[in-house]
Design a protein around this motif. Structure first.
Motif, PDB file in Angstrom:
ATOM      1  N   ALA A 146      -6.171   5.402  -6.153  1.00  7.21           N
ATOM      2  CA  ALA A 146      -5.915   5.645  -4.632  1.00  7.21           C
ATOM      3  C   ALA A 146      -6.856   6.096  -3.651  1.00  7.21           C
ATOM      4  N   GLY A 204       2.342   1.591  -3.268  1.00  9.26           N
ATOM      5  CA  GLY A 204       1.383   2.179  -4.372  1.00  9.26           C
ATOM      6  C   GLY A 204       0.916   3.542  -4.148  1.00  9.26           C
ATOM      7  N   VAL A 242      -0.416  -3.028  -6.428  1.00 10.42           N
ATOM      8  CA  VAL A 242      -0.242  -2.555  -5.247  1.00 10.42           C
ATOM      9  C   VAL A 242      -0.959  -1.579  -4.691  1.00 10.42           C
ATOM     10  N   ILE A 243      -1.647  -0.668  -5.492  1.00 11.87           N
ATOM     11  CA  ILE A 243      -2.586   0.355  -5.072  1.00 11.87           C
ATOM     12  C   ILE A 243      -3.975  -0.202  -4.604  1.00 11.87           C
ATOM     13  N   GLN A 284      -1.601   5.508 -16.132  1.00 12.34           N
ATOM     14  CA  GLN A 284      -1.138   4.425 -15.292  1.00 12.34           C
ATOM     15  C   GLN A 284      -1.028   2.946 -15.784  1.00 12.34           C
ATOM     16  N   TRP A 328       0.105  -1.328 -11.737  1.00  9.00           N
ATOM     17  CA  TRP A 328       0.129  -0.671 -10.571  1.00  9.00           C
ATOM     18  C   TRP A 328      -0.918  -1.027  -9.602  1.00  9.00           C
ATOM     19  N   PRO A 333      -3.952   7.348 -11.486  1.00 10.72           N
ATOM     20  CA  PRO A 333      -3.479   6.699 -10.286  1.00 10.72           C
ATOM     21  C   PRO A 333      -4.169   7.393  -9.301  1.00 10.72           C
ATOM     22  N   THR A 386       0.811  -1.142   0.070  1.00  6.98           N
ATOM     23  CA  THR A 386       0.031  -0.043  -0.030  1.00  6.98           C
ATOM     24  C   THR A 386       0.779   1.287  -0.131  1.00  6.98           C
TER      25      THR A 386
END
Length: 422
Positions: free
Chosen positions: A392, A323, A342-343, A335, A339, A388, A320
């Motif tokens: 998030a 991310g 992990v995000i 993006q 990714w 991204p 996290t």
């Protein structure tokens, strides 16, 4: 005596000091400088080891960031290598926590074990970015030195009455040392190194799970885990804290490098997510975990489950943090679909591990954990191609929802007590 009187303000100072000391309770006296227990009950070495692991986790996160940002055609092997390194470092910490949970922290041999682990862990952290490259030999030799050195120190100090426990661990460490050293020394830049190191880490974890059985010497029994259980659970709690702290450190470093207005929002979300994970972990199950082990009929099962569930949570927290570091670095950029691993995958791993911990403690799982996990999975296809910062934000909203759900429930029901049969 003259020097002492000068320090405290002359003879009257000595009198005042004596009067003050006489008013202290026994616990307060033990907490003063020079007390036999000290402010940290003699466990300052463990705090120092945890501080070294802040550096270790930071190096690990930096390596993981490189896995997702450096131009590489094959990402999964790179992430697999990083995961193997994390498994090695986690095993070192867990075994050190197990040993110090069963030993007197003020004994010189215990302090030597902690210092040995601290220094070796620092060297391994330095080699992390190139542990599968030109620093492989240093990484492998240091790992073997830590794992084999601890039982050797205990054997030389004769701290184990039967000399069986360190001897068993030394036998397993000697066996796993072969693929570690051979993989590092004889197979530079070769897939064979990954295969041999995977075999080595599998041997090390098998030994831990089985209690390092050796013919004629037996294995680590349930009573050993029982003695270590409560303190080991507290050590798990502390490691979760330093892992969350590391994500905040990574957030601050990334934001400091690129201090622009468009990176304020993801920075705030990253900090808020760290706080949310802290809140979710310690809500009920995380808080009572040490008490659950102490009162369990089979504490060894709960302790052993703890190092798996906490490894999953630690991995999720680190992912996290990575991310959000990627988002802060490129909040509006195109993006990379990877990714999402992990995000969104980081919070999902954290919730999965936290759900398992709750099941072990209470024999049930809160709906908020399950719904939060399913929400993250459901969001994944919808987030492909999104900016991204939007991805998030979605992850942060899910964790905020889980926390809000927890806050609406009162801890008054009988089934909230730790399950005694575990």
């Amino acid at each position: 005596m003259d020097a002492w009187q000068t320090c405290v303000g002359g003879p009257s100072g000595v009198v005042r000091l004596g009067q003050y000391w006489g008013k202290l309770t026994e616990d307060e006296r033990q907490m003063t400088v020079g007390g036999s227990r000290g402010l940290l009950h003699g466990r300052e070495g463990e705090l120092l080891l945890d501080l070294v692991y802040v550096f270790v986790l930071t190096r690990f996160s930096q390596r993981l960031v490189e896995d997702f940002t450096t131009e590489r055609r094959i990402v999964l092997p790179e992430v697999g290598q990083t995961t193997l390194l994390l498994l090695a470092l986690w095993l070192i910490w867990v075994h050190a926590a197990f040993v110090t949970s069963r030993a007197d922290p003020q004994q010189p041999v215990t302090q030597l074990l902690v210092v040995w682990t601290m220094f070796g862990s620092m060297i391994m952290a330095v080699t992390l970015p190139h542990a599968f490259g030109d620093r492989a030999v240093v990484f492998a030799v240091t790992y073997v030195a830590i794992q084999a050195g601890k039982p050797v120190i205990l054997l030389l100090a004769r701290r184990d009455p039967g000399r069986h426990s360190p001897a068993r661990h030394l036998c397993w460490a000697a066996v796993s040392a072969v693929p570690w050293i051979v993989g590092a020394a004889l197979f530079p830049q070769s897939p064979a190194r990954g295969v041999l190191w995977t075999l080595a880490i599998a041997l090390d974890y098998t030994g831990l799970v089985l209690g390092w059985p050796v013919p004629g010497l037996g294995r680590t029994g349930a009573e050993d885990w029982r003695r270590a259980g409560k303190h080991l659970a507290e050590r798990y709690q502390q490691f979760i804290i330093i892992t969350i702290g590391e994500t905040i450190l990574l957030t601050g470093i990334t934001f400091a490098d690129k201090f622009t207005p468009d990176r304020v929002a993801p920075t705030v979300m990253s900090f808020a997510t760290a706080v949310l994970m802290w809140r979710i972990y310690f809500h009920r199950a995380g808080t009572v975990f040490p008490a659950a082990i102490e009162g369990a009929s089979h504490p060894n099962r709960l302790v052993k489950s703890g190092y798996y569930t906490h490894l999953v949570m630690v991995t999720g927290i680190l992912a996290t943090g990575v991310g959000y570091a990627l988002v802060i670095d490129q909040p509006r950029g195109h993006q990379d679909p990877l990714w999402l691993a992990v995000i969104l995958g980081g919070p999902a791993l954290f919730l999965a591990g936290r759900s398992r911990l709750e099941y072990e403690v209470f024999a049930r799982v809160s709906p908020s954990r399950v719904i939060g996990l399913l929400a993250l999975v459901a969001l994944t296809p919808a987030m492909v191609g999104r900016a991204p910062v939007i991805v998030a934000a979605a992850a942060a909203v899910v964790l905020a929802g889980v926390t809000a759900w927890d806050g609406t429930r009162e801890w008054r029901h009988p089934d909230e007590a730790p399950s005694p049969q575990r």
